[in-house]
Design a protein around this motif. Sequence first.
Motif, short mmCIF file in Angstrom:
data_model
loop_
_atom_site.label_atom_id
_atom_site.label_comp_id
_atom_site.label_asym_id
_atom_site.label_seq_id
_atom_site.Cartn_x
_atom_site.Cartn_y
_atom_site.Cartn_z
N VAL A 122 3.38 2.76 2.11
CA VAL A 122 2.76 2.10 0.97
C VAL A 122 2.01 3.14 0.17
CG1 VAL A 122 1.08 0.35 0.28
CG2 VAL A 122 2.55 -0.05 2.27
N VAL A 123 2.17 3.10 -1.15
CA VAL A 123 1.42 4.00 -2.03
C VAL A 123 0.71 3.13 -3.05
CG1 VAL A 123 1.53 5.93 -3.64
CG2 VAL A 123 3.15 5.82 -1.73
N ARG A 143 12.22 2.79 -3.19
CA ARG A 143 11.95 1.44 -3.70
C ARG A 143 10.45 1.27 -3.88
NH1 ARG A 143 13.76 -2.09 0.53
NH2 ARG A 143 15.82 -1.59 -0.27
N ILE A 144 10.07 0.62 -4.95
CA ILE A 144 8.68 0.22 -5.17
C ILE A 144 8.65 -1.29 -5.21
CG2 ILE A 144 6.76 0.20 -6.82
CD1 ILE A 144 7.65 2.95 -7.77
N THR A 177 -3.26 6.43 -3.14
CA THR A 177 -3.70 6.22 -1.75
C THR A 177 -2.55 5.71 -0.90
OG1 THR A 177 -5.97 5.74 -2.42
CG2 THR A 177 -5.28 4.90 -0.27
N VAL A 178 -2.40 6.29 0.29
CA VAL A 178 -1.38 5.86 1.24
C VAL A 178 -2.10 5.22 2.42
CG1 VAL A 178 0.50 6.57 2.76
CG2 VAL A 178 0.19 7.70 0.55
N PRO A 179 -2.18 3.86 2.45
CA PRO A 179 -2.78 3.19 3.60
C PRO A 179 -1.79 3.15 4.76
CG PRO A 179 -2.05 1.57 2.01
CD PRO A 179 -1.76 2.93 1.41
N LEU A 180 -2.26 2.73 5.90
CA LEU A 180 -1.42 2.68 7.10
C LEU A 180 -0.17 1.82 6.90
CD1 LEU A 180 -0.87 3.28 10.07
CD2 LEU A 180 -2.38 1.39 10.65
N CYS A 181 -0.33 0.66 6.30
CA CYS A 181 0.83 -0.22 6.08
C CYS A 181 0.50 -1.24 5.02
CB CYS A 181 1.25 -0.90 7.39
SG CYS A 181 0.19 -2.26 7.89
N CYS A 182 1.47 -2.12 4.74
CA CYS A 182 1.29 -3.11 3.69
C CYS A 182 0.24 -4.15 4.05
CB CYS A 182 2.62 -3.79 3.37
SG CYS A 182 3.31 -4.73 4.74
N ALA A 183 -0.05 -4.33 5.33
CA ALA A 183 -1.06 -5.30 5.73
C ALA A 183 -2.48 -4.78 5.47
CB ALA A 183 -0.90 -5.67 7.21
#
Length: 154
Positions: free
Chosen positions: A83-84, A12-13, A89-95
Amino acid sequence: MANQLFDAGLNRIIIDNYNDEHELIPSVRDVIKDLSLIRGEVIIDYRLKNDFFGNRAGQSPNAEFLLKKALNLICLRPLMEMVVGYDGTVPLCCADGLWRVKMGNAREANLKDIWFSDEFRSIRSYLLKGDRNCTEICKVCDALHLPSLKGILV
């Protein structure tokens, strides 16, 4: 890039479309122009530019406060989602909206390798124990997302 992510295992995006006129911004319009060719679920959430959804790990420009002390509470976001960003870039999370804690890049590494990296696993282990002192952004994050632990891979 959407189909590359789906081929790598993403299911899912979710795109936050920030626009006060409730119109699609050009980059989002580009993603969905060939929607019939996309091989996964795409969700677009319309957001007003000043919507407030917590302090976004201390990064929200309209946050009314920052935590002075880290919450002693588990955080499941990095255990349940990846999160992409638009550039891979893949950050730690959506926050982590400003991508201050980068776990990797989907254009340079396999998503599975990023997910199971030592750094990502270590941070998830701390968060699962309720230790939010593991990163600078987790220390000030006010996220209280507490779904079930069933089926989570650490």
